[in-house]
Write an enzyme that holds these catalytic residues in place. Sequence first.
Site, PDB file in Angstrom:
ATOM      1  N   ALA A  81       7.076  -4.462   8.406  1.00  0.00           N
ATOM      2  CA  ALA A  81       8.139  -3.473   8.252  1.00  0.00           C
ATOM      3  C   ALA A  81       8.355  -2.691   9.531  1.00  0.00           C
ATOM      4  CB  ALA A  81       7.797  -2.520   7.109  1.00  0.00           C
TER       5      ALA A  81
ATOM      6  N   ASP B 267      -6.443  -3.030   3.181  1.00  0.00           N
ATOM      7  CA  ASP B 267      -6.097  -3.202   4.592  1.00  0.00           C
ATOM      8  C   ASP B 267      -6.476  -1.941   5.373  1.00  0.00           C
ATOM      9  OD1 ASP B 267      -5.179  -4.579   6.813  1.00  0.00           O
ATOM     10  OD2 ASP B 267      -3.101  -3.934   6.556  1.00  0.00           O
TER      11      ASP B 267
END
Length: 740
Positions: free
Chosen positions: A24, A135
């Site tokens: 993104a 993550d």
Amino acid sequence: MLKTGMIIAERYEILGKIGTGGMADVYKAKDHKLNRFVAIKVLKPEFREDTTFIRKFRSEAQAAAGLTHPNIVNVFDVGDDEGVYYIVMELIEGITLKEYISKKGRLSVKEATSIAIQVSMGLEAAHSHGIVHRDVKPQNIIISMDGKVKVTDFGIARAASSNTISSNVMGSVHYSSPEQVRGGYSDEKSDIYSLGITLYEMVTGRVPFDGDTTVAIAIKHLQEEMVPPSIYAEDLPNSLEQIIFKCTQKSVDRRYSRMEDVIADLKHSLIDPQGDFVKLTSVDTEAKTVVISDKELGEIKHTPKQISKQEAASLEAEVNETDYEDSEEEIYRRKQQKRDTGRRSSSTSSKGGHRKSKKKKGVSHGLTIVAFIGGAAILIAAIFFIARTAGLIGGDKNPAEGQKQEQSQSKDDESLVVVPDLRGKTEAEATEMTKDMHLGIQFMGEEASTQEKGRISRQDIEPGEKVQAYSIIQYYVSKGAQEVNVPDTDGRTGIEAQQILEDMGFTVTVQKEYSELDENGYPFVDPGYAYYTIPEAGTTVKSTDTITLVISRGVDYGDSIEVPSVVGVQRDEAITTLGKFLDVRVEEQMSSEVPAGEVISQSPDAYEWVNPDDGITITVSTGNTDPAAAKTETTDNGLAAQQSAAQQQAAANGEVWKCTQSLNTPTGYAGGPVRLELIQEVGGESKASVIVEGQVLQFPYDLNITGAPGVSDGILYLSEEVNGTYQELGHYPIKFSKAE
């Protein structure tokens, strides 16, 4: 790529691109509905065609939106607009931990530990809501300009687990757990592993496993032991190294089981750096090679198989399950179905053996009857014992339950430590008082105080409070009262003048009176602006003295004036506008429609004619924060962080928040003029103010700064003038606390 000026969802105006990631791009935007700046993460085009990814991405983002914690970047909204898929998040002014490590090389032990605690606190909050980050890495940890540490990108990693990302995995695989790189199921312990790798990088300036390809790095996570971090950081305490080792164990069972345990050990390490309190499971007890004797091997060969072929196939499918399509509940339901199918298959295969065991049926029935009678006898005895214990039959009543509750309460009380009163003590006396109490103390700086010079003037945790063991009490030492001159506040609003006086260390008392008029009948000082001070400007006084600030009410029009309109105006501006009123009362109200700090309503209403001596009340929005729930929250390093509603209340109460730390000589300082700028987060917005400009300072320099009421943190930027321009030499997290 979105262009500046574009409007998304008829609400968010794109102001510019501020970052990019693997999946993104991130833009700064203006939310016109709530009149605030936000960050918008917009998915890159290559991910917009994958409907499965989009569905799961949206689902995970919505789950993350339910998280509210000081160490998590809040998610406000998620949606799509004509194929543009976006997440609207809290806008954090700051840098990533990765950038911070790159700039500093490696972090100090205390700084790394503090950051790790804050990250752990955010992850703990997520885990308690059933959300695993998957993550955790320095790129997803942001250090804001006010020193807070926030974790971001919850949910997006899990959505990506069903997609192939070649060029962008490189940044994550350095921090991935063995079970993640193996493609297996990951849970909270995977986040703990990644946190351990991140902590390793903070204290050493490098990652433990590196290579030319993602596969090479992944194999190292699976097979190689890391180089002890103390090899690269010789000053690394034993306890912190053991914490890193325990977080990064390849076996899931040998890691910490909960984030709460990680936080407890990290805090303990600050008190006892060289302690041996981290318990690592011995490798010998879990992975030692054992030689099986011929007799044991024979017994194993002749032991009936416990797992059918169907169960084996089911187990293999379960282990290899990596489909992201299903939710956690769906995966659990499928696993249960597979186990039930295995049991039915085992039951069906055992029917053929009934005929062979028929001869033993009578014996079996006899054993069953005996077992039943024995079980009944045990049950009756248990009922009798319980009834007697409860006092229902025989003897006096036995308050066992009350004893259990008292024991439980006693156990909870024993785990807490009562904070002693350190005020008026020397540092040596404070150290002696706390050394056997499992409490730490930390010097935060000197300050002007009525206490005798050299004695503790203030502590951040109030005496008598009960805190967890190994908490740190931060304290300030008195340097006595200092002599300063009262500044000139002409032309300043009352709020600005009060801030200037407080910045110098004064305690300020505010009064109001009507202004004298000039020959044309106009006031010398407009309403809401500083009129004069007592003592007057230029007078030499002690920094601990109280200054009376008189604010003008303008022209005296008697007992009837028209009320101005301040609805929609920011709080400070509204108070200045209402300067003619003798008393301006500020109330707070939660509102999802009106931005925090903005006036929602006023009483009396605008344009009414009232007596200004009767006062006026304005209601100010606290945004999405409930004023009744606004409270002081303990941050990871033990200091108090005030929510925006509490900040506004502190300001309304006239509280003074001071910082009196000492500033050492910055690296590279050549002796030129200096500029000091303070940045604090006030009401959800970053506010900057210049403390010193154009002055040559003598280091160490004693700060005497008044910050925003109710705000305990700030970042001080130091720049030196070189060839007519200021060049930054460094920035320093500083702490504020309420002045007595």
